[in-house]
Enzyme design. Structure first.
Site, PDB file in Angstrom:
ATOM      1  N   PHE A 153      -7.091   7.352   6.975  1.00 48.26           N
ATOM      2  CA  PHE A 153      -8.285   6.698   7.530  1.00 48.26           C
ATOM      3  C   PHE A 153      -7.957   5.583   8.525  1.00 48.26           C
ATOM      4  CE2 PHE A 153      -7.366   3.536   4.211  1.00 48.26           C
ATOM      5  CZ  PHE A 153      -7.623   2.357   4.897  1.00 48.26           C
ATOM      6  N   LYS A 177      -6.810  18.268   9.522  1.00 46.65           N
ATOM      7  CA  LYS A 177      -7.685  17.873   8.413  1.00 46.65           C
ATOM      8  C   LYS A 177      -7.755  16.346   8.459  1.00 46.65           C
ATOM      9  CE  LYS A 177      -8.097  16.308   4.668  1.00 46.65           C
ATOM     10  NZ  LYS A 177      -8.893  15.081   4.411  1.00 46.65           N
ATOM     11  N   SER A 230      -0.955   7.857   1.958  1.00 49.94           N
ATOM     12  CA  SER A 230      -0.307   7.046   0.912  1.00 49.94           C
ATOM     13  C   SER A 230       0.910   7.773   0.344  1.00 49.94           C
ATOM     14  CB  SER A 230      -1.314   6.786  -0.206  1.00 49.94           C
ATOM     15  OG  SER A 230      -1.688   8.024  -0.778  1.00 49.94           O
ATOM     16  N   CYS A 285       0.314   0.700   8.397  1.00 47.92           N
ATOM     17  CA  CYS A 285       1.529   0.958   7.620  1.00 47.92           C
ATOM     18  C   CYS A 285       2.684   0.119   8.155  1.00 47.92           C
ATOM     19  CB  CYS A 285       1.872   2.429   7.673  1.00 47.92           C
ATOM     20  SG  CYS A 285       2.250   2.962   9.326  1.00 47.92           S
ATOM     21  N   GLU A 379       1.618  -1.771  -2.463  1.00 50.06           N
ATOM     22  CA  GLU A 379       0.924  -1.839  -1.175  1.00 50.06           C
ATOM     23  C   GLU A 379      -0.512  -2.310  -1.404  1.00 50.06           C
ATOM     24  OE1 GLU A 379       0.106   1.913   0.884  1.00 50.06           O
ATOM     25  OE2 GLU A 379       0.650   0.926   2.769  1.00 50.06           O
TER      26      GLU A 379
END
Ligand code: NAD
Length: 488
Positions: A153, A177, A230, A285, A379
């Site tokens: 996202f 996707k 993730s 990230c 995280e």
């Protein structure tokens, strides 16, 4: 800034047409206000089958075109990104919650990624050598077929551009996707690729969640899968796709350590560390997550507190992606406080005037974190930095090395020798020296180490050429007079 809160229904894009059948659907919520702005289809095996069939049918013609022919589409497409910059940026802002300027920067990066893709004829030159008198070996890069890209996202526009232009230019046909939280940008991408002249079936989009990801990993018609998201899901995808004998690269989460030395340039360091932890609301990230302060760095921390005063949620700080994300982030801060850490800047409980339903968290600095606390190891994915104090550089490097992740690490100092130690010893794929977000620019490639990436090679730049192609090795001999007896 005028944002159009009501967006068209999200559709799949298969064989050059948008479609939506009777699938289950899910709301798309803007994190800026909490309003429902659209809905997307939660597709299953049937839609994936159609997309694979469309990509498979398109493959022979597309892959038989020359590289030069294929890149023409991306010259035009890059131009369309530029022409539609404002609208695309607003769309990112709406579905992801980041600021307008961050959204623009995302589209600009997508343009750069297209620029790399159109430079492929300069890079993919193949190899040939006369290996023995009259005998030649050549290596050519060939596409692999139908490939799939699964995206997260946090960069609705840029992450699909990490993979799609290179994969397509190199002759593959693609199924994307997108994250179900931000499906609108990829729908626009499909429209613009069509407008740029991409033949039907070369690019397809199938929307959905876990079910469709699992179907992609299992589908016999798909040769390769790239994943960004993730670590928890990266492990699932990597095991499942490679277990089904597909080529796979899966990029996971991160916990990036910034090692700050007492001699670091005060303003630049404070500014970079705070910008790295709070840019895109910490949902990068490459964001700074842990600052390891080596010896006496109080003067830099004091300046970081000053920097945070210039960050205003709803103005130059966007929202986080969802209500759950806001609760999770605030939960981490509260837990650290209860465990004895000191909250120097507290971003909990932020409400933005006029956007009361939005999911905002203010910049947060947590000091005196110890290495076992969850805020030091997990995280958080919000605008939060945990400061761990270390006595010396060796201890700081050890703290960095102990992380399960390994996306980025950085050092802030004016001492070249100490910086070099960190460059050599940090256990991360991307290292910064006096840079808070050390993203390599193409042709250099993007990818972490340890649990931040599974698979061989990186996802962008030169390294991605390996991933999206297979080598064909041809050995030829034309001169019958030649005495060379080559393997026969
Ligand atoms: P996510 O892992 O929740 O979702 C990523 C994709 O996986 C989505 O398309 C989603 O639909 C799908 N998915 C979710 N749960 C699944 C399951 N159980 N089985 C199969 N598929 C599933 O990630 P996210 O929350 O969208 O993105 C944020 C994460 O991505 C962060 O951890 C961030 O660090 C990471 N990220 C990493 C990089 C990198 O380069 N390493 C880049 C961007 C984001």
């Amino acid at each position: 800034m005028e944002l159009n809160m009501k967006q068209p229904q999200v559709k799949n894009f298969i064989n050059g047409s948008f479609s939506r059948n009777g699938q289950k659907s899910m709301d798309v919520v803007s994190p800026l206000t909490g309003e429902v702005i659209s809905s997307l289809p939660m597709s299953g095996m049937k839609e994936l089958d159609e997309a694979v069939q469309s990509a498979k049918t398109a493959f022979p013609l597309w892959s038989s075109k020359t590289l030069k022919e294929r890149i023409q589409i991306f010259f035009r497409y890059r131009q369309l990104l530029e022409e539609n910059m404002d609208e695309l940026s607003k769309l990112i802002q709406l579905e992801n919650g980041k600021t307008y300027s961050e959204s623009r920067a995302e589209v600009e990066k997508s343009m750069e990624l297209c620029e790399f893709a159109v430079s492929m004829p300069q890079i993919v030159t193949n190899e040939v050598q006369e290996v023995s008198r009259g005998v030649e070996c050549r290596i050519e890069r060939k596409p692999i077929g139908v490939v799939a890209c699964i995206t997260p996202f946090n960069f609705p526009n840029m992450v699909p551009h990490w993979t799609v232009p290179n994969a397509i230019v190199l002759g593959n046909t693609v199924i994307v996707k997108p994250s179900e939280l931000v499906p609108l940008s990829v729908m626009r991408m499909a429209e613009l690729l069509k407008e740029a002249g991409l033949p039907d079936g070369v690019f397809n989009v199938v929307n959905g969640g876990q079910e469709i990801v699992e179907a992609i990993c299992d589908h016999e018609g798909i040769e390769a899968v790239s994943f960004v998201g993730s670590t928890r899901v990266a492990k699932i995808v990597y095991k499942r796709a490679s277990g089904n004998l597909k080529r796979c690269v899966a990029l996971g989460g991160a916990k990036n350590h910034l090692l700050v030395l007492p001699d670091a340039h005060v303003r630049m360091t404070a500014n970079d560390v705070v910008a790295s932890m709070s840019g895109c609301a910490g949902q990068r990230c490459m964001a700074a997550a842990v600052m390891v302060g080596v010896d006496k760095v109080q003067h830099i921390i004091d300046q970081m507190i000053v920097e945070c005063q210039n960050i205003v949620p709803g103005e130059n700080l966007g929202s986080v992606i969802s209500k759950e994300a806001k609760e999770r982030i605030e939960g981490y801060i509260t837990e650290a406080e209860e465990q004895g850490a000191k909250i120097l800047v507290d971003g909990r409980g932020v409400v933005v005037d006029g956007k009361e339903g939005g999911y905002f968290v203010g910049p947060t600095i947590i000091d005196y974190v110890t290495p076992e606390m969850r805020v030091a190891t997990e995280e958080i994915f919000g605008p939060v930095i945990s400061i761990i104090r270390a006595k010396n550089l060796d201890e700081a490097i050890q703290i960095e090395n102990n992380s399960n992740y390994g996306n980025a690490a950085a050092v802030f100092t004016q001492n070249g020798g100490l910086a070099k130690r960190v460059m050599e010893k940090a256990s991360a794929g991307m290292i910064g020296v006096n840079i808070g977000v050390p993203v390599p620019r193409e042709p250099f490639s993007f990818g972490g180490w340890n649990e931040s990436k599974f698979g061989v090679g990186d996802i962008t730049g030169r390294s991605s050429i390996e991933f999206w192609t297979q080598n064909k090795k041809t050995t030829t001999k034309w001169n019958p007079e030649d005495k060379t007896n080559w393997m026969s």
